[in-house]
Structures are given as C-alpha cells and as structure tokens.
Design an enzyme around this catalytic site. Sequence first.
Site, PDB file in Angstrom:
ATOM      1  CG  HIS A  66      -0.399   0.102   2.532  1.00 24.78           C
ATOM      2  ND1 HIS A  66       0.432  -0.852   3.083  1.00 24.78           N
ATOM      3  CD2 HIS A  66      -0.522   1.073   3.488  1.00 24.78           C
ATOM      4  CE1 HIS A  66       0.783  -0.481   4.295  1.00 24.78           C
ATOM      5  NE2 HIS A  66       0.224   0.689   4.576  1.00 24.78           N
ATOM      6  CG  HIS A  68       0.013   4.430   4.631  1.00 33.37           C
ATOM      7  ND1 HIS A  68      -0.730   3.640   5.488  1.00 33.37           N
ATOM      8  CD2 HIS A  68      -0.822   5.406   4.184  1.00 33.37           C
ATOM      9  CE1 HIS A  68      -1.972   4.132   5.554  1.00 33.37           C
ATOM     10  NE2 HIS A  68      -2.047   5.194   4.771  1.00 33.37           N
ATOM     11  CG  ASP A  70       4.803   3.345   7.481  1.00 32.69           C
ATOM     12  OD1 ASP A  70       3.903   3.697   6.692  1.00 32.69           O
ATOM     13  OD2 ASP A  70       4.612   2.530   8.405  1.00 32.69           O
ATOM     14  CG  HIS A  71       4.169   0.140   4.422  1.00 33.13           C
ATOM     15  ND1 HIS A  71       4.079  -1.198   4.753  1.00 33.13           N
ATOM     16  CD2 HIS A  71       3.764   0.823   5.517  1.00 33.13           C
ATOM     17  CE1 HIS A  71       3.615  -1.309   5.993  1.00 33.13           C
ATOM     18  NE2 HIS A  71       3.413  -0.094   6.481  1.00 33.13           N
ATOM     19  CG  HIS A 124      -4.063   0.255   6.725  1.00 27.33           C
ATOM     20  ND1 HIS A 124      -3.983   0.844   7.953  1.00 27.33           N
ATOM     21  CD2 HIS A 124      -2.909   0.571   6.085  1.00 27.33           C
ATOM     22  CE1 HIS A 124      -2.824   1.495   8.065  1.00 27.33           C
ATOM     23  NE2 HIS A 124      -2.161   1.345   6.941  1.00 27.33           N
ATOM     24  CG  ASP A 141       0.596  -1.107   7.849  1.00 28.71           C
ATOM     25  OD1 ASP A 141       1.488  -1.933   8.118  1.00 28.71           O
ATOM     26  OD2 ASP A 141       0.800   0.123   7.771  1.00 28.71           O
ATOM     27  CG  HIS A 179       3.823  -1.532  11.670  1.00 28.53           C
ATOM     28  ND1 HIS A 179       4.600  -0.419  11.913  1.00 28.53           N
ATOM     29  CD2 HIS A 179       3.121  -1.262  10.545  1.00 28.53           C
ATOM     30  CE1 HIS A 179       4.372   0.486  10.969  1.00 28.53           C
ATOM     31  NE2 HIS A 179       3.482   0.007  10.124  1.00 28.53           N
TER      32      HIS A 179
HETATM   33 ZN    ZN Z   1      -0.084   1.769   6.451  1.00 27.96          ZN
END
Ligand code: ZN
Length: 268
Positions: A66, A68, A70-71, A124, A141, A179
Amino acid sequence: MSNQSTLPAAALGVRPVRAFADNYIWLIDAPSEPGSVVAVDPGEAAPVEAELDRSGTRLAAILLTHHHPDHIGGVTRLLERGRVPVIGPDDARIPIRTRTVGDRERCELPELGLAFDILGVPGHTLSHIAFWGHGALFCGDTLFSAGCGRMFEGTPVQMNASLSRLKSLPAETAVYCGHEYTAANLKFALAAEPDNRAARDYQARVAALRGADAPTLPSRIDLERQVNPFLRCDEPALRAAASARAGRPVEAAAEVFGVLRAWKDQFR
Ligand SMILES: [Zn+2]
C-alpha cells in the site's frame, strides 16, 4: 483461489529488516537465483542497503502492499543501485511502480522462482493488497499478529471482509506483517476477551521474545484464528464485549468488528 507454488513453505527464506521504530521490511530469498532477494514494503532504504551489503545479496524486485510512506519511502533510493521491477496496487499515490497487480491476479517472477496470488484487502487503505504464495502471506498493515491495521480509508464491512479472506487461508500459512505491534495488540485482545486462554499463553511467549529483542513474526493463520479478536467477530464472547462497549446489542460480525476497531483506537 489457486496457488501453484512449486516450493514448500518451510523452504522459502524470509528475513526481517527493521526500519523506523517498529516497521519490518521483509527480504525474500529468490529460490531460482541464489544471491538475489525481493524486498517487501521498503519504507526506508538505508537498513535494506546495509543488509544487502552485509549478506552480499542483490535486490531483484520490490513488492508494495500500500501507498503509505513508511512502506514505500525507500524505493527511489533503492532503485539508484539498479532498476528492478516495482510491483504494487493500482494507486496514483504509488507513481514509482512499474507493474500493477490487483485482486485475484497473479504476481509472477519466474526468473526468481517466485509467484504470488494477489488479494485485494481494502480497509486500512482502499487499494491495499496482500501477496500470498509459497505458504507465506505478506499483508502489510491489514492483518497484524493479534490485531489489525487502523481503518483509514475503508468501512468496517470492507475491512471485516478483507480479514475474513485472510482468515480463510490455509492454517499453516506464515503471516509476515508490516509492524511489530503484537505485545500491545495482545493487551487489547485480552481486554476484549479476558477468558481467551490461547491469547493468554501467547502473551507469555511474546513477552519472552520481546524481552530477547526478537521479532514475534511471522505468525501463522491458525494462531491468529485463536488469538486475534478481529478474526473472531463471530465469537459469542466478542459479540457480548462489543455489545457492552456499544451499550446496545451488536450482532453482525462486521458491526462487532466496527465496535472493536473503534474501541482499539481509544485503547491505551
Ligand atoms: Zn499503512
């Protein structure tokens, strides 16, 4: 859903690379091309580069679940080491991808000996996907051990349906989440379902792993079915807990899910 894996689950080499405070970037060893790895959700480049250098491996492809930061945040810099396929969902917020995959499609990397089924798992985020193959699930996530991602874009009906699909994967499927949230998730799981003996036992194992600074992942689908409240929304105990929380009878699984997710958002 078919999965023509040529490789048994135990043979797939997967190692975690830690990023930020609690992210995992997963590196998958390419079965057909020793020394090559595939990175899942590289939110940060430096720790991946350090692991490539340490292990003497080269990056052969990038999989994204996805959009985001942080990915996906490390992708541009990783590509400076050499162009590789960047495979992700249809979303304008991932402009860096070179190949798009969607629900019920296959992601084939024949030269590497890897192939995954794609599951669209909105909730998400709306375009979130999961990669399933070789007995392993890379779910970003959407599903965490003993928990699930926050519902930023989807509805409870969507996210509950996504989690139900993941729950129905083979019991022995190894679950690689984005995570390290397991300990905090179990606190909530036991607040929602205090008599869940499996969750209580798991909490002790997780505390030991975290005490040794070891990852609690991968999990397994059969374990998650036992300990994860968000996969147990049809359990009478969780229906009762959700009803008590909501102050009214809550019946349907998606509605139970919605109450549990909102409760978890507030839980400390
Ligand atoms: Zn995420």
